[in-house]
Design an enzyme around this catalytic site. Structure first.
Site, mmCIF file in Angstrom:
data_model
loop_
_atom_site.group_PDB
_atom_site.id
_atom_site.type_symbol
_atom_site.label_atom_id
_atom_site.label_comp_id
_atom_site.label_asym_id
_atom_site.label_seq_id
_atom_site.Cartn_x
_atom_site.Cartn_y
_atom_site.Cartn_z
ATOM 1 N N CYS A 160 42.617 -5.963 63.897
ATOM 2 C CA CYS A 160 43.698 -5.827 62.902
ATOM 3 C C CYS A 160 43.828 -4.444 62.275
ATOM 4 O O CYS A 160 44.792 -3.732 62.522
ATOM 5 C CB CYS A 160 43.488 -6.860 61.799
ATOM 6 S SG CYS A 160 43.509 -8.537 62.411
HETATM 7 N N1 LIG Z 1 40.909 -11.913 64.979
HETATM 8 C C1 LIG Z 1 41.299 -11.843 63.721
HETATM 9 O O1 LIG Z 1 40.466 -11.801 62.833
HETATM 10 C C2 LIG Z 1 42.752 -11.833 63.344
HETATM 11 C C3 LIG Z 1 43.093 -11.962 61.989
HETATM 12 C C4 LIG Z 1 44.424 -11.979 61.621
HETATM 13 C C5 LIG Z 1 45.415 -11.840 62.592
HETATM 14 N N2 LIG Z 1 45.070 -11.699 63.919
HETATM 15 C C6 LIG Z 1 46.154 -11.597 64.892
HETATM 16 O O2 LIG Z 1 46.208 -12.818 65.632
HETATM 17 C C7 LIG Z 1 46.631 -12.542 66.975
HETATM 18 C C8 LIG Z 1 45.620 -13.115 67.953
HETATM 19 O O3 LIG Z 1 44.382 -12.452 67.758
HETATM 20 P P1 LIG Z 1 43.017 -13.037 68.273
HETATM 21 O O4 LIG Z 1 41.958 -12.271 67.577
HETATM 22 O O5 LIG Z 1 42.988 -14.516 68.217
HETATM 23 O O6 LIG Z 1 43.099 -12.611 69.827
HETATM 24 P P2 LIG Z 1 42.140 -13.101 71.007
HETATM 25 O O7 LIG Z 1 42.195 -12.041 72.034
HETATM 26 O O8 LIG Z 1 40.833 -13.548 70.470
HETATM 27 O O9 LIG Z 1 42.854 -14.405 71.561
HETATM 28 C C9 LIG Z 1 44.088 -14.408 72.177
HETATM 29 C C10 LIG Z 1 44.093 -15.476 73.237
HETATM 30 O O10 LIG Z 1 45.412 -15.513 73.794
HETATM 31 C C11 LIG Z 1 45.295 -15.749 75.182
HETATM 32 N N3 LIG Z 1 46.540 -15.346 75.821
HETATM 33 C C12 LIG Z 1 46.979 -14.113 76.119
HETATM 34 N N4 LIG Z 1 48.200 -14.186 76.683
HETATM 35 C C13 LIG Z 1 48.525 -15.486 76.729
HETATM 36 C C14 LIG Z 1 49.646 -16.187 77.194
HETATM 37 N N5 LIG Z 1 50.707 -15.558 77.741
HETATM 38 N N6 LIG Z 1 49.645 -17.518 77.092
HETATM 39 C C15 LIG Z 1 48.584 -18.174 76.565
HETATM 40 N N7 LIG Z 1 47.492 -17.563 76.111
HETATM 41 C C16 LIG Z 1 47.473 -16.235 76.181
HETATM 42 C C17 LIG Z 1 44.069 -14.962 75.584
HETATM 43 O O11 LIG Z 1 43.530 -15.444 76.811
HETATM 44 C C18 LIG Z 1 43.141 -15.220 74.389
HETATM 45 O O12 LIG Z 1 42.337 -16.360 74.593
HETATM 46 C C19 LIG Z 1 46.797 -11.033 67.069
HETATM 47 O O13 LIG Z 1 48.124 -10.698 66.847
HETATM 48 C C20 LIG Z 1 45.948 -10.514 65.913
HETATM 49 O O14 LIG Z 1 46.417 -9.277 65.439
HETATM 50 C C21 LIG Z 1 43.760 -11.697 64.300
#
Ligand SMILES: NC(=O)c1ccc[n+]([C@@H]2O[C@H](COP(=O)([O-])OP(=O)(O)OC[C@H]3O[C@@H](n4cnc5c(N)ncnc54)[C@H](O)[C@@H]3O)[C@@H](O)[C@H]2O)c1
Length: 448
Positions: free
Chosen positions: A286
Site C-alpha cells: 500500500c
Molecule cells: N495487503 C494489505 O494489507 C492491503 C490493505 C489495504 C488494501 N489493499 C489492497 O487490496 C488489493 C489486494 O491486495 P492483496 O494484498 O490482497 O493482494 P494479494 O496479492 O495478496 O492477493 C491478490 C489475489 O488476487 C489473485 N488474482 C489476481 N488476478 C486475479 C484475477 N484476474 N482473478 C482472480 N484472482 C486474481 C491473486 O492470485 C492473489 O491471490 C490491492 O489493491 C491492495 O492495494 C491491501
C-alpha cells in the site's frame, strides 16, 4: 413478470439480513481471504475466486498459505459452506461480488490496472441483473466509473447496464476501500469503519447493507470517487508523515539527538500530534505504491502532487542511508563493506508478518550484494526467498546460532520473536534501523 426495483432491492437486503445472500470474493490474497472468512463467520455462503490454481487447491484441501490464517479457520469456514474456485461461471450464482485483486505499479511507476481489468472482463459475461459488484482494490479516483463500469457493460451478453441514479434495472456497482492493517491486532476487523460509495443510490444502499452485516459501522459517501480518494488520503498521510520523521531522524543523528526520545515526548501531547516512526524505508502493497496512483491521475489535470513526490524521494533513499551507516560502522572497525559478512535480520516489510512485498530489505540485500558484501538473512517467516516482481535473490534462511561469524548484523525488521539482547551480545556490530535495541547499551550498536 418484472419485479419493481424497490422490491428487488428489499429482497436482496433481506437476503443479506437473513444470510441467504451468496457472496463471491475475487482474489484470495491478504485482503480477500480474511474478508471471505469474516463473511463466512457471519454465516454467509462464500465462494472465493482466484486464478492461482495452487491457492484454490490449498483452500479446498482445508489449508492456508497466509501465516496468520490457520488451516483450522479455513476448515471452519468450509463447514459453513466456503469453497474456492477458478471458474468464473460461478459468478452467476452470486448475489454480491467483491473484487480484491492487486493494483501494483508497472516498471515506469505507473498504475498497473491489468489485474482489475482482467478480473472485470472475466466476470462480465456472468453477471446478472440486480447483482451487487464492489471493487475493494486500492486505486485512483475514477477507476470504478471509468474503468470498471464500461467493461462490465461491454462484456456481458445480456446488455446489462450499471444502475446509476434513476435506472430501474441493471447491475449495482460500488467502491469500498480495504483498511486492513496486517499484524495489528489492537483493532478487531469488524471495528474498522467501512467506507462505501456507490454509482447510484441503490448501489450505495446495497453495499451498506452488505458490509453492515459484518462491520459495526458503515460510512456512506456520495460516490465511488470519494471512497477511492478517501483510501488514498489515508495512505498518503502515512507516507508523507513517515518521510517527515525519516528526514528528521537524519538531522537528529547529526545533532546528537535521539529521534525516538523526541517522538515519545511529542506523543504525550493529547491533541494535534500522531506518532510516526522512522525506519529503513517503506514496504508493503500500500504505502509505497498507492500515492503514485494519485500522482499519475493528477497529471491528467495538469497538477503536480509535490508532497507525494517529495515523500517518495525521502523514503526511497532510506535503504541507501542504512547502507551508508553500515559502511561507516564497518569503517570504524577498519573493515570495508566489500568482502564483509553481513546478516540482514528481518525481511518482512514490517514486524510479525509474512509479507515481503516492496520490503526495503530487498533493496538492502541487493545493494549489499552489488557492493561485494557476503550476504545472509534471517527471518522466521521466510525459510527461503526466490524471486519476485522486483527481486531475484535465491537465498535460504540462516539460523542465528553463529552470529559471531558475521562482521555486521543489520536489523531491518523488528520481529518480536527476536532476543535483541542476545543478538547484540553475540554480534560484532549491530546496525539498528528500527530502534529494536532500545534500552540496550552497547558500543556495538549503531542506531540509524
Ligand atoms: N495487503 C494489505 O494489507 C492491503 C490493505 C489495504 C488494501 N489493499 C489492497 O487490496 C488489493 C489486494 O491486495 P492483496 O494484498 O490482497 O493482494 P494479494 O496479492 O495478496 O492477493 C491478490 C489475489 O488476487 C489473485 N488474482 C489476481 N488476478 C486475479 C484475477 N484476474 N482473478 C482472480 N484472482 C486474481 C491473486 O492470485 C492473489 O491471490 C490491492 O489493491 C491492495 O492495494 C491491501
Amino acid at each position: 413478470m418484472t419485479i419493481a426495483i424497490e422490491d428487488r432491492l428489499a429482497d436482496l437486503k433481506n437476503k443479506m439480513a437473513t444470510r441467504e445472500a451468496r457472496i463471491g470474493i475475487v482474489g484470495m490474497g491478504y485482503v480477500g481471504l480474511p474478508l471471505a472468512l469474516l463473511f463466512s463467520g457471519e454465516r454467509f455462503q462464500v465462494t472465493g475466486f482466484d486464478v492461482a490454481s495452487d491457492k484454490v487447491k490449498t483452500l479446498n484441501a482445508g489449508g492456508s498459505y497466509i501465516v496468520r490464517i490457520l488451516p483450522s479457520e479455513i476448515q471452519q469456514a468450509q463447514k459453513a459452506g466456503f469453497r474456492a474456485t477458478a471458474d468464473y461461471a460461478e459468478i452467476e450464482k452470486m448475489d454480491a461480488v467483491i473484487i480484491c485483486v492487486p493494483t501494483p505499479l508497472n516498471e515506469y511507476h505507473e498504475p498497473d490496472l491489468s489485474y482489475v481489468t482482467g478480473t472485470v472482463e472475466s466476470i462480465a459475461p456472468h453477471i446478472h441483473d440486480g447483482q451487487l459488484i464492489v471493487l475493494e482494490s486500492t486505486t485512483y479516483p475514477g477507476t470504478t466509473e471509468e474503468i470498471v463500469a464500461p467493461r462490465l457493460e461491454a462484456g456481458n451478453p445480456l446488455g446489462l447496464k450499471i444502475a446509476r441514479a434513476d435506472e430501474k434495472t441493471g447491475v449495482h456497482l460500488a467502491f469500498s476501500p480495504e483498511r486492513e492493517d496486517p499484524g495489528n491486532d489492537t483493532v478487531a476487523r469488524h471495528d474498522i469503519p467501512k467506507v462505501v460509495g456507490g454509482c447510484g443510490t441503490a448501489a450505495s444502499e446495497l453495499a451498506a447493507a452488505l458490509y453492515g452485516s459484518i462491520f459495526r459501522r458503515v460510512v456512506p459517501v456520495s460516490s465511488p470517487s470519494v471512497a477511492e480518494m478517501t483510501k488514498l488520503l489515508e495512505n498518503i498521510y502515512r507516507c508523507v508523515n513517515i518521510a517527515l520523521v525519516n528526514e528528521l531522524k537524519q538531522l537528529c543523528m547529526k545533532m546528537g539527538i535521539d529521534i525516538h526520545e523526541v517522538i515519545d515526548a511529542a506523543k504525550t501531547k493529547p491533541f494535534g500530534f500522531q506518532a510516526f516512526y522512522p525506519g529503513p524505508g517503506l514496504g508493503g502493497h500500500c504505502i509505497p505504491i498507492d500515492p503514485f496512483y494519485l500522482s499519475w491521475k493528477a497529471k491528467q489535470f495538469d497538477f503536480r502532487t509535490r508532497f507525494i513526490e517529495l515523500a517518495g524521494e525521502v523514503n526511497i533513499a532510506m535503504p541507501y542511508f542504512v547502507i551508508e551507516q553500515l559502511t561507516a560502522g564497518l569503517n570504524e572497525q577498519c573493515k570495508s563493506l566489500k568482502g564483509s559478512k553481513v546478516l540482514v535480520l528481518g525481511l518482512a516489510y514490517k514486524r510479525d508478518i509474512d509479507d515481503l512485498r516492496e520490503s526495503p530489505s530487498l533493496t538492502i540485500l541487493e545493494l549489499l550484494r552489488d557492493k561485494g558484501a557476503v550476504v545472509s538473512y534471517n527471518d522466521p517467516y521466510f525459510p527461503k526467498v526466490g524471486h519476485g516482481r522486483h527481486y531475484d535473490l535465491n537465498m535460504t534462511n540462516t539460523p542465528l546460532d553463529k552470529l559471531g561469524e558475521f562482521d555486521a548484523v543489520v536489523i531491518v525488521t523488528d520481529h518480536s520473536s527476536y532476543d535483541y539482547k542476545a543478538i547484540v551480545e553475540q554480534s560484532k556490530l549491530v546496525i539498528d534501523s528500527r530502534n529494536a535495541t532500545k534500552g540496550i547499551v552497547s558500543p556495538k550498536i549503531v542506531h540509524c
